[in-house]
Design a protein around this motif. Sequence first.
Motif, PDB file in Angstrom:
ATOM      1  N   VAL A  59       0.841  -1.202   0.000  1.00 57.33           N
ATOM      2  CA  VAL A  59       0.000   0.000   0.000  1.00 57.33           C
ATOM      3  C   VAL A  59       0.874   1.248   0.000  1.00 57.33           C
ATOM      4  CG1 VAL A  59      -1.686   1.350   1.326  1.00 57.33           C
ATOM      5  CG2 VAL A  59      -1.926  -1.133   1.172  1.00 57.33           C
ATOM      6  N   TYR A  60       1.863   1.279   0.879  1.00 62.28           N
ATOM      7  CA  TYR A  60       2.748   2.443   0.951  1.00 62.28           C
ATOM      8  C   TYR A  60       3.721   2.476  -0.226  1.00 62.28           C
ATOM      9  CZ  TYR A  60       6.328   5.698   2.524  1.00 62.28           C
ATOM     10  OH  TYR A  60       7.219   6.734   2.599  1.00 62.28           O
ATOM     11  N   LYS A  61       4.331   1.358  -0.529  1.00 63.08           N
ATOM     12  CA  LYS A  61       5.342   1.314  -1.592  1.00 63.08           C
ATOM     13  C   LYS A  61       4.766   1.655  -2.959  1.00 63.08           C
ATOM     14  CE  LYS A  61       8.437  -1.996   0.678  1.00 63.08           C
ATOM     15  NZ  LYS A  61       9.051  -3.338   0.634  1.00 63.08           N
ATOM     16  N   ASP A  62       3.570   1.152  -3.243  1.00 59.38           N
ATOM     17  CA  ASP A  62       2.947   1.454  -4.533  1.00 59.38           C
ATOM     18  C   ASP A  62       2.602   2.930  -4.645  1.00 59.38           C
ATOM     19  OD1 ASP A  62       3.183  -1.188  -5.186  1.00 59.38           O
ATOM     20  OD2 ASP A  62       1.050  -1.677  -4.902  1.00 59.38           O
ATOM     21  N   LEU A  63       2.105   3.512  -3.562  1.00 62.36           N
ATOM     22  CA  LEU A  63       1.773   4.935  -3.579  1.00 62.36           C
ATOM     23  C   LEU A  63       3.030   5.773  -3.752  1.00 62.36           C
ATOM     24  CD1 LEU A  63      -0.240   7.240  -3.198  1.00 62.36           C
ATOM     25  CD2 LEU A  63       0.077   7.031  -0.718  1.00 62.36           C
ATOM     26  N   PHE A  64       4.084   5.430  -3.028  1.00 60.99           N
ATOM     27  CA  PHE A  64       5.346   6.166  -3.137  1.00 60.99           C
ATOM     28  C   PHE A  64       5.915   6.065  -4.549  1.00 60.99           C
ATOM     29  CE2 PHE A  64       9.935   6.684  -2.785  1.00 60.99           C
ATOM     30  CZ  PHE A  64      10.037   7.833  -2.000  1.00 60.99           C
ATOM     31  N   GLN A  65       5.885   4.877  -5.124  1.00 56.80           N
ATOM     32  CA  GLN A  65       6.425   4.674  -6.470  1.00 56.80           C
ATOM     33  C   GLN A  65       5.618   5.443  -7.513  1.00 56.80           C
ATOM     34  OE1 GLN A  65       6.763   0.562  -7.610  1.00 56.80           O
ATOM     35  NE2 GLN A  65       7.477   1.025  -9.688  1.00 56.80           N
TER      36      GLN A  65
END
Length: 243
Positions: A228-234
């Motif tokens: 959830v966090y990594k996809d948003l950051f990317q």
Amino acid sequence: MRKADGGDPAGVTPPAGWADCGGGPMGSKQMEMRKRQMSAAQETPGAAPGQHVGGNRGSNACCFCWCCCCSCSCLTFRNQEDQRPRRASHDLRTEGFPTCEESTTPTLEEVSSWAQSFDKLMITPAGRNAFREFLRTEFSEENMLFWMACEELKKEANKKMIEEKARIIYEDYISILSPKEVSLDSRVREVINKNMLEPSQHIFDDAQLQIYTLMHRDSYPRFMNSTVYKDLFQSLSEKSTEA
């Protein structure tokens, strides 16, 4: 108890219009009174058949039976009255406690700051929404919902609304019967139970802090390593590069 000759025991006079629910015969006086009541109802203009027009039972009473063996319209009215507080509570749940916060799309800088501290994540609506999405995957969204409900309660000034919102929060998140019960220690629960007699805006402060600490220590580290966090950051990083 009736005498063998069918009369009534001495000193016992049943109410006018009373009928034996067991189907026993009525005395002559009671039968005469019943006929007079029915005649009065039929002679009254606009009266519906079988509708009582006198006494304290009102125009909605549907029969003359004193034993409550039938379903009267007055009982239906009472049931509707009993449902009103429940409907009010339902409306308050849906309107007073928003299930999703409105927020703009976070910037890359904002999302990056979430990794610095849990406080920076929780201070923005976008951060709370992203964290809630993660908690939902771990079946612990009730922790965030409880925290948000406590924040809403603190903003309330009306005493009646404070009592109602506190009761809803208790039923939804504190009660051991609720499927959304949050994990609290016995000391905090005991204090809440005592204060529910006269709740204030801050009745759940200790419980809110305990849940905040739980999310910080337990869920936050996993959120930072989640898709959830990594996809948003990317996604935000790629948009920033393209710009």
